[in-house]
Design a protein around this motif. Structure first.
Motif, mmCIF file in Angstrom:
data_model
loop_
_atom_site.group_PDB
_atom_site.id
_atom_site.type_symbol
_atom_site.label_atom_id
_atom_site.label_comp_id
_atom_site.label_asym_id
_atom_site.label_seq_id
_atom_site.Cartn_x
_atom_site.Cartn_y
_atom_site.Cartn_z
ATOM 1 N N ARG A 95 49.966 31.873 13.358
ATOM 2 C CA ARG A 95 48.829 32.007 13.195
ATOM 3 C C ARG A 95 47.783 32.890 14.064
ATOM 4 O O ARG A 95 46.943 33.694 13.538
ATOM 5 C CB ARG A 95 48.012 30.663 13.149
ATOM 6 N N LEU A 96 48.207 33.064 15.080
ATOM 7 C CA LEU A 96 47.654 33.631 16.363
ATOM 8 C C LEU A 96 47.738 35.320 15.940
ATOM 9 O O LEU A 96 46.809 36.093 15.848
ATOM 10 C CB LEU A 96 48.157 33.483 17.601
ATOM 11 N N ARG A 100 44.560 37.809 15.021
ATOM 12 C CA ARG A 100 44.446 38.783 15.987
ATOM 13 C C ARG A 100 43.240 39.659 15.847
ATOM 14 O O ARG A 100 42.507 40.068 16.877
ATOM 15 C CB ARG A 100 45.714 39.711 15.796
ATOM 16 N N LEU A 103 40.405 37.719 17.253
ATOM 17 C CA LEU A 103 40.348 37.582 18.622
ATOM 18 C C LEU A 103 40.282 38.999 19.390
ATOM 19 O O LEU A 103 39.561 39.026 20.307
ATOM 20 C CB LEU A 103 41.981 37.303 19.220
ATOM 21 N N LEU A 376 39.863 29.768 17.335
ATOM 22 C CA LEU A 376 39.330 31.141 17.082
ATOM 23 C C LEU A 376 38.664 31.286 16.010
ATOM 24 O O LEU A 376 38.361 32.297 15.490
ATOM 25 C CB LEU A 376 40.620 32.206 16.763
ATOM 26 N N ALA A 384 45.126 27.806 16.449
ATOM 27 C CA ALA A 384 46.226 28.569 16.356
ATOM 28 C C ALA A 384 47.288 28.031 17.692
ATOM 29 O O ALA A 384 46.707 28.120 18.857
ATOM 30 C CB ALA A 384 46.156 29.950 16.225
ATOM 31 N N PHE A 386 49.065 28.922 20.831
ATOM 32 C CA PHE A 386 48.975 30.216 21.708
ATOM 33 C C PHE A 386 50.302 30.678 22.033
ATOM 34 O O PHE A 386 51.270 30.379 22.245
ATOM 35 C CB PHE A 386 48.580 29.647 23.219
ATOM 36 N N GLU A 387 50.497 32.263 21.564
ATOM 37 C CA GLU A 387 51.440 33.233 21.852
ATOM 38 C C GLU A 387 51.045 34.055 22.790
ATOM 39 O O GLU A 387 50.123 35.075 22.441
ATOM 40 C CB GLU A 387 51.783 33.854 20.492
ATOM 41 N N PHE A 391 48.306 37.457 22.224
ATOM 42 C CA PHE A 391 46.942 37.553 22.840
ATOM 43 C C PHE A 391 46.923 38.679 23.821
ATOM 44 O O PHE A 391 46.003 39.297 23.860
ATOM 45 C CB PHE A 391 47.045 36.296 23.900
#
Length: 399
Positions: A95-96, A100, A103, A376, A384, A386-387, A391
Motif C-alpha cells: 500500500r505504501l 507513494r 506521500l 496517508l 498502510a 510502514f516500509e 518511505f
C-alpha cells in the motif's frame, strides 16, 4: 270655587296626556322610517365544527365495514431492511508503494532541500549548519540529526567529486540507516503459545490523533489479510465513539462490542475478548479512551484496561497512535503513554499533511519501538504498513 279649581286640574292633565300620545307616535314613525332607510347588517355565523359518528348531521354515503372486511397490510410482502453491503478492502501489502505519490508531495521538500544543499560546489560550515537546520525543522531530532550530518560529512569527503546520482544514492543509504530497515514492523496479531483465544491488540493515544478511525482502518487491513476481527469500543467517554467504530466494523462484516456511554471501559474490553474467543475470531482490536495525557487518573484507567484484558491472556500488541503534525508535542505524549503501558508499535497519522517526516526517526528513538503503520489520507484504505525503503524513496525522489 273648589269645583272650578278641580275642573281646571282635570283639563290640564287631559291636555298633557293627549300631547304625550302625539309625541310618542311621532317618535315611533321616525324610528320606523330610519330603519327602512338603513340596510340590514349581515352577521356571519362561525362555521359548524365537523362531527363524527352518531353526532354527524349527515350520514356517510359509504356503508360501514367491519375490521375483517377492511383487512390488514400483508407483513410477508413488506420489504425487509437492506443489510449493509460488505466491502472488500484492498490488500495491505504494497500500500505504501501505491500511496507513494501522495506521500512524496508532502515530504519531498525535505529530500529536495538536502540534495540541493549537498550539491553546492563548496560545502563549508555554513552549508552544513543549513543541512542541520533542515533536518531539525523536519523533526528528525537533535541526536539523529548530528549522527546523519557526521555520516554525510565523512562520506562526502571520501567521495570527492559528487554527481547528482551519487549524492542521491549516498543520502538514500544514510536516511534508510537512520529510519531502521531491520526493525520488526509486523503488527503481531498471533497469540503467544498454544492458547485457544484471539490475538489482542490495544490501540491507545490522545483524542484528536485519529485513534478510533485508525482502529477501524486497522480492522480493514486485517480483514484484507484474511483475518476475522472483533472490535471493542472501550472509548466510552467520547460521544459517538462507539457508533463510529461500529460503522467501520459493519463495512467489513466485523462485530463491535460496546457498552453504555460513560460505562466502564475495562468491562467493555473484557467482554470484547470474551466475544472474540466465543466466536473463534482471529483478532480483537480494542479502541481505548484517549483523554488528555496530563490527567493521572485517566492514565491509571488505561492501565486498568490492560490489566483486566490480561485476565484472558497477554496483550499481543499495543499500538500508540500519534499525529505526525504535532512534532515534538507528540513525543511528550509518547513518553507518558509508554510509562503506563508497554508500547510495542507506533501508528503515525496525517503523515500526508506535513513535510516533517523526520518524526518517524525521532519517535522511534524516543520509545525504542518501530513505526508500524502510517496514515496517508482520509480514505478508508489509506492506512498502510510502514516500509522504510518506500518511505525514504518518497523523501528523495518525489513523484
Amino acid at each position: 270655587m273648589e269645583i272650578v279649581i278641580l275642573a281646571v286640574v282635570i283639563a290640564v292633565v287631559a291636555f298633557l296626556a293627549i300631547c304625550g300620545l302625539v309625541i310618542t307616535g311621532r317618535r315611533k314613525k321616525t324610528r320606523e322610517s330610519r330603519a327602512a332607510a338603513t340596510p340590514a347588517a349581515t352577521t356571519t355565523a362561525p362555521p359548524a365544527e365537523p362531527q363524527v359518528g352518531e353526532d354527524a348531521e349527515t350520514a356517510l354515503e359509504e356503508p360501514r365495514r367491519t375490521i375483517e372486511e377492511v383487512g390488514l397490510p400483508d407483513t410477508e410482502t413488506a420489504p425487509a431492511p437492506a443489510a449493509p453491503e460488505i466491502e472488500i478492502p484492498e490488500p495491505s501489502a504494497g500500500r505504501l508503494v501505491r500511496l507513494r505519490a501522495r506521500l512524496s508531495r508532502s515530504q519531498n521538500s525535505l529530500g529536495k532541500g538536502l540534495l540541493t544543499l549537498l550539491s553546492r560546489e563548496r560545502l563549508d560550515e555554513e552549508t552544513w549548519e543549513e543541512i542541520e537546520d533542515t533536518l531539525l525543522t523536519a523533526d528528525v531530532g537533535v541526536a539523529p540529526t548530528q549522527e546523519l550530518v557526521e555520516a554525510l560529512r565523512e562520506r562526502v569527503r571520501v567521495l570527492g567529486t559528487r554527481t547528482p546520482e551519487e549524492l542521491r544514492t549516498l543520502l538514500r543509504e544514510e536516511l534508510l540507516k537512520l529510519v531502521g530497515p531491520d526493525l520488526d514492523r509486523t503488527v503481531h496479531t498471533e497469540t503467544r503459545g498454544a492458547v485457544d483465544r484471539p490475538g489482542i491488540v490495544l490501540v491507545v493515544g490522545v483524542n484528536g490523533t485519529g485513534k478510533t478511525t485508525t482502529t477501524g482502518k486497522l480492522g480493514r487491513v486485517l480483514v484484507a489479510d484474511g483475518k476475522s476481527v472483533v472490535l471493542g469500543a472501550a472509548d466510552t467517554f467520547r460521544a459517538a465513539a462507539a457508533d463510529q467504530l461500529q460503522t467501520w466494523g459493519e463495512r467489513v462484516g466485523a462485530r463491535t462490542v460496546r457498552g453504555p456511554e460513560g460505562g466502564d471501559p475495562a468491562s467493555v474490553a473484557f467482554e470484547a475478548v470474551k466475544e472474540g474467543t466465543d466466536a473463534s475470531a482471529d483478532v480483537v482490536l480494542i479502541d481505548t479512551a484517549g483523554r488528555l495525557h496530563t490527567k493521572t487518573g485517566l492514565m491509571d484507567e488505561l492501565g486498568k484496561v490492560k490489566r483486566v484484558v490480561e485476565k484472558h491472556g497477554p496483550v499481543d500488541e499495543v499500538l500508540l497512535v500519534l499525529d505526525a503534525t504535532t512534532g515534538q508535542n507528540g513525543l511528550v505524549q509518547a513518553r507518558v503513554f509508554a510509562e503506563v503501558v508497554d508500547i510495542t508499535g507506533i501508528v503515525l497519522t496525517k503523515l500526508d499533511g506535513t513535510a516533517k517526516g523526520g518524526i518517524v526517526v525521532a519517535v522511534q528513538r524516543e520509545l525504542g519501538v518501530p513505526v508500524k503503520l502510517v496514515g496517508l489520507g482520509e480514505g478508508a484504505d489509506d492506512l498502510a504498513p510502514f516500509e522504510p525503503a518506500a518511505f525514504v524513496d518518497a523523501l528523495i525522489d518525489g513523484e
